[in-house]
Motif scaffolding. Structure first.
Motif, PDB file in Angstrom:
ATOM      1  N   ILE A  64       0.809  -1.229   0.000  1.00  0.00           N
ATOM      2  CA  ILE A  64       0.000   0.000   0.000  1.00  0.00           C
ATOM      3  C   ILE A  64       0.840   1.277   0.000  1.00  0.00           C
ATOM      4  O   ILE A  64       0.287   2.369   0.038  1.00  0.00           O
ATOM      5  N   LYS A  65       2.148   1.148  -0.068  1.00  0.00           N
ATOM      6  CA  LYS A  65       3.013   2.325   0.111  1.00  0.00           C
ATOM      7  C   LYS A  65       2.779   3.399  -0.944  1.00  0.00           C
ATOM      8  O   LYS A  65       2.968   4.592  -0.688  1.00  0.00           O
ATOM      9  N   ASP A  66       2.351   2.998  -2.134  1.00  0.00           N
ATOM     10  CA  ASP A  66       2.134   3.986  -3.192  1.00  0.00           C
ATOM     11  C   ASP A  66       0.662   4.349  -3.361  1.00  0.00           C
ATOM     12  O   ASP A  66       0.321   5.177  -4.224  1.00  0.00           O
ATOM     13  N   ALA A  67      -0.216   3.730  -2.563  1.00  0.00           N
ATOM     14  CA  ALA A  67      -1.656   4.007  -2.680  1.00  0.00           C
ATOM     15  C   ALA A  67      -1.976   5.370  -2.079  1.00  0.00           C
ATOM     16  O   ALA A  67      -1.529   5.698  -0.985  1.00  0.00           O
ATOM     17  N   LYS A  68      -2.786   6.136  -2.770  1.00  0.00           N
ATOM     18  CA  LYS A  68      -3.085   7.506  -2.333  1.00  0.00           C
ATOM     19  C   LYS A  68      -4.448   7.607  -1.649  1.00  0.00           C
ATOM     20  O   LYS A  68      -4.722   8.572  -0.944  1.00  0.00           O
ATOM     21  N   PRO A 127      -7.973   5.285   0.277  1.00  0.00           N
ATOM     22  CA  PRO A 127      -8.392   4.009   0.860  1.00  0.00           C
ATOM     23  C   PRO A 127      -8.809   2.998  -0.206  1.00  0.00           C
ATOM     24  O   PRO A 127      -8.521   1.805  -0.083  1.00  0.00           O
ATOM     25  N   LYS A 128      -9.478   3.466  -1.271  1.00  0.00           N
ATOM     26  CA  LYS A 128      -9.919   2.559  -2.330  1.00  0.00           C
ATOM     27  C   LYS A 128      -8.737   1.899  -3.021  1.00  0.00           C
ATOM     28  O   LYS A 128      -8.775   0.696  -3.351  1.00  0.00           O
ATOM     29  N   GLU A 129      -7.668   2.651  -3.226  1.00  0.00           N
ATOM     30  CA  GLU A 129      -6.473   2.083  -3.850  1.00  0.00           C
ATOM     31  C   GLU A 129      -5.809   1.062  -2.932  1.00  0.00           C
ATOM     32  O   GLU A 129      -5.272   0.056  -3.398  1.00  0.00           O
ATOM     33  N   LYS A 130      -5.849   1.315  -1.643  1.00  0.00           N
ATOM     34  CA  LYS A 130      -5.304   0.351  -0.686  1.00  0.00           C
ATOM     35  C   LYS A 130      -6.116  -0.945  -0.699  1.00  0.00           C
ATOM     36  O   LYS A 130      -5.553  -2.044  -0.690  1.00  0.00           O
ATOM     37  N   ILE A 131      -7.424  -0.799  -0.705  1.00  0.00           N
ATOM     38  CA  ILE A 131      -8.294  -1.984  -0.739  1.00  0.00           C
ATOM     39  C   ILE A 131      -7.995  -2.804  -1.989  1.00  0.00           C
ATOM     40  O   ILE A 131      -7.865  -4.029  -1.937  1.00  0.00           O
ATOM     41  N   ARG A 132      -7.864  -2.118  -3.125  1.00  0.00           N
ATOM     42  CA  ARG A 132      -7.618  -2.825  -4.385  1.00  0.00           C
ATOM     43  C   ARG A 132      -6.286  -3.575  -4.353  1.00  0.00           C
ATOM     44  O   ARG A 132      -6.207  -4.737  -4.782  1.00  0.00           O
ATOM     45  N   ALA A 133      -5.264  -2.954  -3.827  1.00  0.00           N
ATOM     46  CA  ALA A 133      -3.946  -3.601  -3.766  1.00  0.00           C
ATOM     47  C   ALA A 133      -3.998  -4.855  -2.896  1.00  0.00           C
ATOM     48  O   ALA A 133      -3.428  -5.902  -3.251  1.00  0.00           O
ATOM     49  N   LEU A 134      -4.678  -4.771  -1.771  1.00  0.00           N
ATOM     50  CA  LEU A 134      -4.746  -5.911  -0.853  1.00  0.00           C
ATOM     51  C   LEU A 134      -5.678  -7.002  -1.387  1.00  0.00           C
ATOM     52  O   LEU A 134      -5.410  -8.194  -1.205  1.00  0.00           O
ATOM     53  N   TYR A 135      -6.764  -6.596  -2.037  1.00  0.00           N
ATOM     54  CA  TYR A 135      -7.687  -7.583  -2.606  1.00  0.00           C
ATOM     55  C   TYR A 135      -7.021  -8.342  -3.750  1.00  0.00           C
ATOM     56  O   TYR A 135      -7.182  -9.570  -3.877  1.00  0.00           O
ATOM     57  N   ASN A 136      -6.275  -7.641  -4.577  1.00  0.00           N
ATOM     58  CA  ASN A 136      -5.540  -8.307  -5.650  1.00  0.00           C
ATOM     59  C   ASN A 136      -4.537  -9.313  -5.070  1.00  0.00           C
ATOM     60  O   ASN A 136      -4.358 -10.417  -5.600  1.00  0.00           O
ATOM     61  N   HIS A 137      -3.881  -8.933  -3.975  1.00  0.00           N
ATOM     62  CA  HIS A 137      -2.948  -9.848  -3.319  1.00  0.00           C
ATOM     63  C   HIS A 137      -3.678 -11.091  -2.823  1.00  0.00           C
ATOM     64  O   HIS A 137      -3.190 -12.223  -2.993  1.00  0.00           O
ATOM     65  N   LEU A 138      -4.840 -10.883  -2.212  1.00  0.00           N
ATOM     66  CA  LEU A 138      -5.636 -12.023  -1.722  1.00  0.00           C
ATOM     67  C   LEU A 138      -5.971 -12.970  -2.868  1.00  0.00           C
ATOM     68  O   LEU A 138      -5.803 -14.195  -2.756  1.00  0.00           O
ATOM     69  N   GLN A 139      -6.452 -12.428  -3.977  1.00  0.00           N
ATOM     70  CA  GLN A 139      -6.867 -13.266  -5.100  1.00  0.00           C
ATOM     71  C   GLN A 139      -5.700 -14.039  -5.711  1.00  0.00           C
ATOM     72  O   GLN A 139      -5.856 -15.197  -6.113  1.00  0.00           O
ATOM     73  N   GLN A 140      -4.551 -13.410  -5.775  1.00  0.00           N
ATOM     74  CA  GLN A 140      -3.413 -14.033  -6.450  1.00  0.00           C
ATOM     75  C   GLN A 140      -2.660 -15.027  -5.576  1.00  0.00           C
ATOM     76  O   GLN A 140      -1.895 -15.852  -6.104  1.00  0.00           O
ATOM     77  N   ASN A 141      -2.886 -14.983  -4.262  1.00  0.00           N
ATOM     78  CA  ASN A 141      -2.055 -15.784  -3.366  1.00  0.00           C
ATOM     79  C   ASN A 141      -2.808 -16.730  -2.445  1.00  0.00           C
ATOM     80  O   ASN A 141      -2.188 -17.403  -1.618  1.00  0.00           O
ATOM     81  N   THR A 142      -4.124 -16.789  -2.558  1.00  0.00           N
ATOM     82  CA  THR A 142      -4.879 -17.731  -1.729  1.00  0.00           C
ATOM     83  C   THR A 142      -5.860 -18.503  -2.599  1.00  0.00           C
ATOM     84  O   THR A 142      -6.187 -18.098  -3.714  1.00  0.00           O
TER      85      THR A 142
END
Length: 631
Positions: free
Chosen positions: A277-281, A283-298
């Protein structure tokens, strides 16, 4: 002499009647045989609540199988787990006259795990027996007892077992101590008999002489015409846990307490979150980054172990193994968001089930868990088990229903997003260059949104050979040679899918004298009209609201002109709207069609009006243009 003959006749009748078993097919009333593949001759459910954490269930059923189509009902499949046990099983097969053919031995009853293809841990087991008879009709009968240790829910009851199954007799009795608190919900008009004796109270429900229901097109289920009972405890004990189900707030408080301490993450995962999330500006961008991580790794697996069937696996564990069930993955996503400073709430939901009953809280109304992220002026729901759904798209089977949000203050009923007809769109543009022999070259581009995106997305996952076969077999236009297929999701953050097809067609034009005839709607047309149903019983609905927009541009064969095109058509009803427009210019025909449908549930009496609406569309879709040779 007459008296003697009468006496003899009565005697022989008595012997014949005595020879008829209780399940003789001749004893089934004629109205219960109509449209039936099986008849429930007798069903008895008795549930005795011993105390807060224990109960005993006694069950007995006899079903007459009238023909081969009813064989699926000649089975015993009774589920139990480590908090219950099934015993005293008796199973018998009878012939058409009600004569006993066979008593089944305990060694013939299978006891096996209920482990599914997507479940790696599951406490559930099943007692299974398949009754077999080569002669029809026949009757199966079985009974058993089941003890429960821990009462989160009570056995439910419904008289109808499915379509084309009639009911001779079916009943349910619940017995409790007079001081024990329970709640129950029944179908409309079902009589509840209450009997008190000493310190016990019995509630009794019964159904009798119910003719078979025939499946009716677009039926939304049979609950509105079945007799049914759902019962639930107030206070309960289960697997060392206690709680209260007397309302959704207390239900949610129990779920919240189960999850306490379950959001801790390993230090390495915390650092990963910060990096993501370091480059996310926003909350929506943070959610998207973490959700993409969830989908790709679980990945999703089911876990059903005791209270674990209701308590999520620790987020720390999911971080290590990279899998979990819907509860575990939703809780893990919740933990990731928490590390990012974003609050979220678990949601208990009935996937592909009706809304929760706001006035009656109980287990059994939900089967799934998702996540809700309530941002200022923007609430986002996340389906955490899918590796493909875009962020915020929870699918048609989760949309537009009352669900339970789990908060620190208990449960709160909220409503999931509604996908309207405008959201569930299909927009298609097609060009067809016609040849004089009636064949053509077709190029098609479609865009699918939301529910229609969901319906078509699995095409992107198919092997090329399988996909080509599906396209050729499913095409409304006969395919002569498939040239190109392409599916893309232009923006992974949106539930939008594009489709590109091109192929050579078989003959689309028919010849009559020196004229050529073209059915103008070749792409998205009604191919049949459903039959009307007199005295319909069930409510009906289309699967989801949708908006289809089609444009077809035909280039005419060399040497031909348009001699006739149909008039524009507009059809409007409470079920939806339809327009078709026809235009001819130079050597082209431009056809546009729009159909908008509502998925509102309609009462049975309106079904024939719906058929009339579809018939008008069917007729409009069949209209033809006439082409003539130029001089």
């Amino acid at each position: 002499m007459t008296k003697c003959l009468l006496s003899l006749a009565l005697s022989l009748y008595g012997v014949a009647a005595a020879c008829q078993g209780a399940y003789h097919v001749a004893k089934i009333p004629a109205n219960l045989k109509k449209d039936a593949i099986a008849v429930v001759r007798n069903e008895e459910q008795f549930f005795d609540i011993k105390n807060l954490g224990a109960g005993q269930f006694e069950y007995k059923i006899a079903i007459t199988i009238l023909n081969k189509a009813g064989d699926d009902f000649a089975e015993m499949n009774e589920v139990y787990d480590k908090f219950s046990n099934i015993y005293s099983i008796k199973a018998t097969l009878y012939d058409a006259s009600g004569k006993k053919v066979k008593d089944y031995r305990s060694s013939e009853i299978k006891d096996q795990s209920l482990l599914s293809d997507f479940s790696i841990f599951d406490d559930n087991r099943v007692k299974r027996l398949k009754f077999v008879s080569v002669n029809y009709p026949y009757t199966i009968e079985y009974s058993y007892k089941q003890d429960f240790k821990g009462l989160l829910y009570f056995p439910s009851w419904r008289d109808f077992k499915g379509y084309n199954v009639s009911v001779e007799k079916s009943s349910y009795t619940i017995q409790k101590d007079k001081n024990y608190q329970l709640r129950y919900l029944t179908s409309k008009g079902l009589k509840t008999d209450s009997v008190t004796a000493d310190d016990k109270v019995q509630y009794k429900w019964a159904s009798a002489n119910k003719p078979a229901l025939v499946y009716e097109p677009l039926a939304t289920g049979i609950d509105k015409i079945s007799s049914w009972v759902k019962a639930s405890p107030d206070q309960f004990e289960y697997d060392g846990s206690t709680g209260n189900f007397n309302n959704w707030k207390s239900f949610g408080a129990w779920i919240y307490d189960l999850n306490k301490g379950g959001e801790k993450l390993p230090d390495a995962t915390k650092q990963l979150v910060q990096n993501l999330i370091k480059d996310a500006k926003t909350p929506k961008e943070k959610i998207r980054a973490l959700y993409n991580h969830l989908q790709q790794n679980t990945r999703y697996v089911s876990v059903q172990l005791g209270i674990g069937g209701f308590r999520p696996i620790l987020a720390e564990k999911v971080a290590q193994v990279n899998y979990g069930d819907c509860k575990a993955l939703s809780n893990y996503m919740k933990a990731l968001l928490s590390e990012a400073g974003i609050k979220s709430n678990l949601i208990v939901i009935g996937n592909d089930m009706p809304s929760l009953n706001r006035e009656y809280s109980s287990m059994g109304q939900a089967n799934h868990m998702i996540l809700c992220v309530p941002l200022t002026n923007d609430t986002t729901f996340l389906e955490c088990t899918s590796q493909y759904k875009p962020m915020g798209f929870i699918g048609n089977s989760n949309s537009d229903r009352d669900v339970l949000m789990i908060t620190e203050d208990g449960g709160k009923i909220v409503h999931t997003p509604v996908y309207t007809a405008k959201d569930n769109y299909q927009i298609r543009k097609t060009k067809i260059d016609l040849n004089e022999d009636g064949t053509g070259l077709l190029k098609l581009e479609s865009v699918y949104g939301n529910a229609q995106f969901e319906d078509n997305f699995d095409n992107t996952l198919l092997e090329p050979v399988t996909l080509r076969k599906r396209i050729i077999e499913g095409s409304p236009i006969p395919v002569n040679e498939l040239i190109n297929i392409k599916y893309t999701q232009p923006d992974k953050s949106l539930p939008v899918l594009t489709e590109e097809l091109s192929f050579k067609t078989n003959k689309l034009l028919t010849k009559g004298g020196d004229k050529l005839f073209l059915v103008v709607n070749q792409i998205n047309r009604k191919e049949h009209v459903p039959l009307k149903v007199e005295d319909r019983k069930t409510y009906f609905s289309v699967p989801f609201s949708y908006n289809d927009e089609d444009e077809i541009i035909y280039t005419l064969p060399t040497g031909y002109k348009v001699e006739f095109i149909p008039q524009d058509v507009t059809i409007t009803s409470e079920f939806g709207t339809y327009t078709a427009k026809f235009a001819a210019k130079d050597n082209t025909i431009v056809y546009t069609r729009t159909q908008i449908m509502s998925n509102q549930k309609y009462p049975p009496a309106k079904y024939n009006d719906y058929v009339d609406f579809i018939k008008k569309i069917y007729q409009a879709d069949k209209q033809k243009a006439v082409l003539a040779k130029t001089l």
